[in-house]
Scaffold this motif. Structure first.
Motif, PDB file in Angstrom:
ATOM      1  N   HIS A  55      -3.528  19.027   5.211  1.00  0.00           N
ATOM      2  CA  HIS A  55      -2.643  17.948   4.750  1.00  0.00           C
ATOM      3  C   HIS A  55      -3.012  17.426   3.361  1.00  0.00           C
ATOM      4  N   TRP A  56      -4.110  17.886   2.775  1.00  0.00           N
ATOM      5  CA  TRP A  56      -4.462  17.485   1.420  1.00  0.00           C
ATOM      6  C   TRP A  56      -3.652  18.230   0.378  1.00  0.00           C
ATOM      7  N   PHE A  57      -3.125  19.388   0.690  1.00  0.00           N
ATOM      8  CA  PHE A  57      -2.458  20.236  -0.291  1.00  0.00           C
ATOM      9  C   PHE A  57      -0.955  20.089  -0.165  1.00  0.00           C
ATOM     10  N   THR A  58      -0.394  19.128  -0.842  1.00  0.00           N
ATOM     11  CA  THR A  58       1.055  18.973  -0.834  1.00  0.00           C
ATOM     12  C   THR A  58       1.549  18.863  -2.263  1.00  0.00           C
ATOM     13  N   GLU A  59       2.751  19.291  -2.443  1.00  0.00           N
ATOM     14  CA  GLU A  59       3.404  19.148  -3.733  1.00  0.00           C
ATOM     15  C   GLU A  59       4.889  19.012  -3.464  1.00  0.00           C
ATOM     16  N   ARG A  60       5.630  18.623  -4.465  1.00  0.00           N
ATOM     17  CA  ARG A  60       7.079  18.507  -4.341  1.00  0.00           C
ATOM     18  C   ARG A  60       7.727  19.797  -4.803  1.00  0.00           C
ATOM     19  N   GLY A  61       8.605  20.289  -3.964  1.00  0.00           N
ATOM     20  CA  GLY A  61       9.349  21.482  -4.339  1.00  0.00           C
ATOM     21  C   GLY A  61      10.540  21.107  -5.206  1.00  0.00           C
ATOM     22  N   PRO A  62      11.348  22.099  -5.621  1.00  0.00           N
ATOM     23  CA  PRO A  62      12.495  21.826  -6.483  1.00  0.00           C
ATOM     24  C   PRO A  62      13.499  20.862  -5.859  1.00  0.00           C
ATOM     25  N   SER A  63      13.573  20.854  -4.529  1.00  0.00           N
ATOM     26  CA  SER A  63      14.521  19.958  -3.860  1.00  0.00           C
ATOM     27  C   SER A  63      13.968  18.551  -3.711  1.00  0.00           C
ATOM     28  N   GLY A  64      12.690  18.347  -4.088  1.00  0.00           N
ATOM     29  CA  GLY A  64      12.080  17.031  -3.951  1.00  0.00           C
ATOM     30  C   GLY A  64      11.376  16.852  -2.623  1.00  0.00           C
ATOM     31  N   GLU A  65      11.537  17.835  -1.709  1.00  0.00           N
ATOM     32  CA  GLU A  65      10.858  17.733  -0.421  1.00  0.00           C
ATOM     33  C   GLU A  65       9.410  18.160  -0.562  1.00  0.00           C
ATOM     34  N   ALA A  66       8.559  17.540   0.249  1.00  0.00           N
ATOM     35  CA  ALA A  66       7.148  17.916   0.232  1.00  0.00           C
ATOM     36  C   ALA A  66       7.009  19.302   0.850  1.00  0.00           C
ATOM     37  N   ALA A  67       6.267  20.156   0.187  1.00  0.00           N
ATOM     38  CA  ALA A  67       6.002  21.496   0.697  1.00  0.00           C
ATOM     39  C   ALA A  67       4.504  21.654   0.843  1.00  0.00           C
ATOM     40  N   ALA A  68       4.076  22.186   1.983  1.00  0.00           N
ATOM     41  CA  ALA A  68       2.644  22.365   2.196  1.00  0.00           C
ATOM     42  C   ALA A  68       2.107  23.395   1.220  1.00  0.00           C
ATOM     43  N   ARG A  69       0.959  23.104   0.663  1.00  0.00           N
ATOM     44  CA  ARG A  69       0.274  24.053  -0.222  1.00  0.00           C
ATOM     45  C   ARG A  69      -1.140  24.157   0.299  1.00  0.00           C
ATOM     46  N   THR A  70      -1.432  25.298   0.894  1.00  0.00           N
ATOM     47  CA  THR A  70      -2.772  25.529   1.427  1.00  0.00           C
ATOM     48  C   THR A  70      -3.469  26.510   0.510  1.00  0.00           C
ATOM     49  N   PRO A  71      -4.779  26.674   0.658  1.00  0.00           N
ATOM     50  CA  PRO A  71      -5.451  27.690  -0.175  1.00  0.00           C
ATOM     51  C   PRO A  71      -4.828  29.069  -0.024  1.00  0.00           C
ATOM     52  N   GLU A  72      -4.284  29.362   1.161  1.00  0.00           N
ATOM     53  CA  GLU A  72      -3.663  30.666   1.377  1.00  0.00           C
ATOM     54  C   GLU A  72      -2.352  30.784   0.607  1.00  0.00           C
ATOM     55  N   GLY A  79       0.815  -1.206   0.000  1.00  0.00           N
ATOM     56  CA  GLY A  79       0.000   0.000   0.000  1.00  0.00           C
ATOM     57  C   GLY A  79       0.849   1.257   0.000  1.00  0.00           C
ATOM     58  N   ALA A  80       1.940   1.243   0.757  1.00  0.00           N
ATOM     59  CA  ALA A  80       2.832   2.407   0.816  1.00  0.00           C
ATOM     60  C   ALA A  80       3.494   2.661  -0.540  1.00  0.00           C
ATOM     61  N   GLU A  81       3.591   1.634  -1.371  1.00  0.00           N
ATOM     62  CA  GLU A  81       4.162   1.797  -2.708  1.00  0.00           C
ATOM     63  C   GLU A  81       3.270   2.656  -3.609  1.00  0.00           C
ATOM     64  N   LEU A  82       2.054   2.959  -3.161  1.00  0.00           N
ATOM     65  CA  LEU A  82       1.160   3.842  -3.920  1.00  0.00           C
ATOM     66  C   LEU A  82       1.502   5.323  -3.735  1.00  0.00           C
ATOM     67  N   ARG A  83       2.452   5.645  -2.839  1.00  0.00           N
ATOM     68  CA  ARG A  83       2.809   7.049  -2.591  1.00  0.00           C
ATOM     69  C   ARG A  83       3.139   7.794  -3.893  1.00  0.00           C
ATOM     70  N   PRO A  84       4.031   7.287  -4.750  1.00  0.00           N
ATOM     71  CA  PRO A  84       4.326   8.057  -5.963  1.00  0.00           C
ATOM     72  C   PRO A  84       3.119   8.190  -6.889  1.00  0.00           C
ATOM     73  N   VAL A  85       2.209   7.242  -6.856  1.00  0.00           N
ATOM     74  CA  VAL A  85       0.993   7.329  -7.670  1.00  0.00           C
ATOM     75  C   VAL A  85       0.117   8.474  -7.167  1.00  0.00           C
ATOM     76  N   VAL A  86      -0.102   8.522  -5.859  1.00  0.00           N
ATOM     77  CA  VAL A  86      -0.929   9.581  -5.267  1.00  0.00           C
ATOM     78  C   VAL A  86      -0.256  10.938  -5.466  1.00  0.00           C
ATOM     79  N   GLU A  87       1.059  11.002  -5.286  1.00  0.00           N
ATOM     80  CA  GLU A  87       1.770  12.262  -5.491  1.00  0.00           C
ATOM     81  C   GLU A  87       1.700  12.701  -6.955  1.00  0.00           C
ATOM     82  N   ALA A  88       1.804  11.758  -7.881  1.00  0.00           N
ATOM     83  CA  ALA A  88       1.704  12.099  -9.304  1.00  0.00           C
ATOM     84  C   ALA A  88       0.310  12.624  -9.632  1.00  0.00           C
ATOM     85  N   LEU A  89      -0.722  11.994  -9.089  1.00  0.00           N
ATOM     86  CA  LEU A  89      -2.089  12.482  -9.309  1.00  0.00           C
ATOM     87  C   LEU A  89      -2.270  13.872  -8.713  1.00  0.00           C
ATOM     88  N   ALA A  90      -1.694  14.094  -7.539  1.00  0.00           N
ATOM     89  CA  ALA A  90      -1.793  15.413  -6.912  1.00  0.00           C
ATOM     90  C   ALA A  90      -1.096  16.460  -7.768  1.00  0.00           C
TER      91      ALA A  90
END
Length: 140
Positions: free
Chosen positions: A116-133, A86-97
């Motif tokens: 926690h629904w609004f995440t994306e990968r920044g240039p460094s590959g780290e997850a960065a929070a993305r909120t409506p704000e 199940g954890a192997e689905l992480r890149p799938v969910v991240e790609a869909l996001a």
């Protein structure tokens, strides 16, 4: 109710047999943050009925994507967590996001929002929070 299948000898079709039902990938999205109690899953999946949530969790367990675990005292609670598969689905969910990010736009008045629904990968590959704000900020 019998499970639906695409009945196609195709890896995409088989993957969708496992996680293509409505709510399944959103449950996986929630469990990517760690083990969760049923009540917490239900609270963070507004709009899902308790029957559907229970059914999807059972289906995901049957696919060896989710497992139930009983916590020891003092918690004394049952949690759901992703299996290794199940954890192997992480890149799938991240790609869909990432794919859906451009179409996200502004929240509608009827949209539920969880930070926690609004995440994306920044240039460094780290997850960065993305909120409506922060989504409205230049470069976000």
């Amino acid at each position: 109710m019998p499970r639906r299948s695409y009945d196609q000898y195709c890896a995409v079709a088989r993957a969708l047999d496992a996680v293509g039902e409505r709510w399944s990938l959103l449950i996986v999205r929630e469990l990517l943050h760690g083990p969760r109690r049923y009540t917490d899953l239900h609270a963070d999946l507004p709009g899902v009925s308790t029957d559907i949530l229970a059914s999807r969790l059972k289906q995901l367990e049957g696919e060896d994507l989710v497992e139930r675990r009983r916590l020891e005292r003092p918690a004394n609670a049952t949690v759901y967590q992703l299996t290794r598969r199940g954890a192997e689905l992480r890149p799938v969910v991240e790609a869909l996001a990432g794919w859906g990010l451009d179409a996200l736009g502004e929240p509608r008045p009827t949209d539920a929002v969880r930070t926690h629904w609004f995440t994306e990968r920044g240039p460094s590959g780290e997850a960065a929070a993305r909120t409506p704000e922060t989504a409205a900020l230049p470069g976000a």
